[in-house]
Design a protein around this motif. Structure first.
Motif, mmCIF file in Angstrom:
data_model
loop_
_atom_site.group_PDB
_atom_site.id
_atom_site.type_symbol
_atom_site.label_atom_id
_atom_site.label_comp_id
_atom_site.label_asym_id
_atom_site.label_seq_id
_atom_site.Cartn_x
_atom_site.Cartn_y
_atom_site.Cartn_z
ATOM 1 N N ALA A 281 -7.608 -1.072 -9.369
ATOM 2 C CA ALA A 281 -6.493 -1.558 -10.178
ATOM 3 C C ALA A 281 -5.991 -2.890 -9.635
ATOM 4 C CB ALA A 281 -5.355 -0.541 -10.165
ATOM 5 N N PRO A 282 -5.572 -3.803 -10.498
ATOM 6 C CA PRO A 282 -5.049 -5.100 -10.045
ATOM 7 C C PRO A 282 -3.560 -4.985 -9.702
ATOM 8 C CG PRO A 282 -5.180 -5.059 -12.413
ATOM 9 C CD PRO A 282 -5.716 -3.749 -11.944
ATOM 10 N N ASN A 283 -3.230 -4.709 -8.445
ATOM 11 C CA ASN A 283 -1.831 -4.524 -8.093
ATOM 12 C C ASN A 283 -1.363 -5.387 -6.931
ATOM 13 O OD1 ASN A 283 -3.094 -3.275 -6.037
ATOM 14 N ND2 ASN A 283 -2.057 -1.328 -6.234
ATOM 15 N N GLY A 284 -2.133 -6.363 -6.529
ATOM 16 C CA GLY A 284 -1.674 -7.290 -5.508
ATOM 17 C C GLY A 284 -1.861 -6.838 -4.078
ATOM 18 N N LEU A 285 -2.588 -5.743 -3.838
ATOM 19 C CA LEU A 285 -2.796 -5.267 -2.476
ATOM 20 C C LEU A 285 -4.016 -5.900 -1.808
ATOM 21 C CD1 LEU A 285 -2.113 -1.431 -2.831
ATOM 22 C CD2 LEU A 285 -0.624 -3.164 -1.849
ATOM 23 N N ASP A 286 -4.746 -6.736 -2.519
ATOM 24 C CA ASP A 286 -6.000 -7.322 -2.029
ATOM 25 C C ASP A 286 -6.995 -6.239 -1.625
ATOM 26 O OD1 ASP A 286 -5.307 -9.947 -2.465
ATOM 27 O OD2 ASP A 286 -4.424 -10.192 -0.483
ATOM 28 N N ALA A 287 -7.020 -5.168 -2.403
ATOM 29 C CA ALA A 287 -7.919 -4.059 -2.107
ATOM 30 C C ALA A 287 -9.374 -4.443 -2.327
ATOM 31 C CB ALA A 287 -7.552 -2.847 -2.951
ATOM 32 N N CYS A 288 -9.649 -5.279 -3.323
ATOM 33 C CA CYS A 288 -11.034 -5.704 -3.570
ATOM 34 C C CYS A 288 -11.581 -6.482 -2.382
ATOM 35 C CB CYS A 288 -11.110 -6.560 -4.829
ATOM 36 S SG CYS A 288 -10.850 -5.652 -6.334
ATOM 37 N N LYS A 289 -10.759 -7.349 -1.841
ATOM 38 C CA LYS A 289 -11.168 -8.159 -0.691
ATOM 39 C C LYS A 289 -11.458 -7.263 0.514
ATOM 40 C CE LYS A 289 -9.559 -12.335 1.582
ATOM 41 N NZ LYS A 289 -8.425 -13.258 1.707
ATOM 42 N N LYS A 290 -10.587 -6.276 0.763
ATOM 43 C CA LYS A 290 -10.786 -5.364 1.881
ATOM 44 C C LYS A 290 -12.007 -4.482 1.645
ATOM 45 C CE LYS A 290 -8.590 -1.894 4.727
ATOM 46 N NZ LYS A 290 -7.374 -1.143 5.009
ATOM 47 N N LEU A 291 -12.201 -4.047 0.408
ATOM 48 C CA LEU A 291 -13.350 -3.212 0.093
ATOM 49 C C LEU A 291 -14.652 -3.944 0.368
ATOM 50 C CD1 LEU A 291 -14.522 -0.612 -1.182
ATOM 51 C CD2 LEU A 291 -14.313 -1.749 -3.384
ATOM 52 N N LEU A 292 -14.738 -5.192 -0.064
ATOM 53 C CA LEU A 292 -15.980 -5.950 0.087
ATOM 54 C C LEU A 292 -16.221 -6.426 1.512
ATOM 55 C CD1 LEU A 292 -15.802 -8.046 -3.185
ATOM 56 C CD2 LEU A 292 -17.198 -6.022 -2.738
#
Length: 102
Positions: free
Chosen positions: A54-65
């Motif tokens: 989900a796009p919520n500003g936690l930078d989760a995509c960056k941490k995941l990758l």
């Protein structure tokens, strides 16, 4: 709902939720990590990660990758663990902790 739970799981690496949601989240997150590991192209992997989270500003995509996928590069599967906790006092709902395996 699963996208938001998966985003929080990636960001915090462990969350507590009801047992039914935890079981669904485990399947969703294992599929997400497996799918992203199979994708070799960096740009396509980043696009696919934004679809799973989900796009919520936690930078989760960056941490995941950058953090989580390299950690599970050699692992075949089973990246998520569900641990049962004591029931919630208010309504006696079954609670479970979902965490990423180290």
């Amino acid at each position: 709902m699963l996208r938001q739970l998966a985003t929080n799981l990636v960001h915090y690496e462990k969350i507590s939720t009801t047992h039914a949601r935890a079981k669904e989240l485990k399947v969703y997150t294992d599929r997400m990590i497996g799918s992203l590991k199979r994708n070799d192209n960096v740009v396509n992997r980043a696009r696919e990660a934004t679809r799973w989270l989900a796009p919520n500003g936690l930078d989760a995509c960056k941490k995941l990758l950058s953090v989580i996928l390299p950690r599970y590069a050699e692992r075949k599967g089973g990246c998520v663990r569900v641990v049962a906790l004591a029931p919630r006092k208010v309504d006696m709902a079954a609670i479970a902790r979902v965490e990423l395996v180290n």
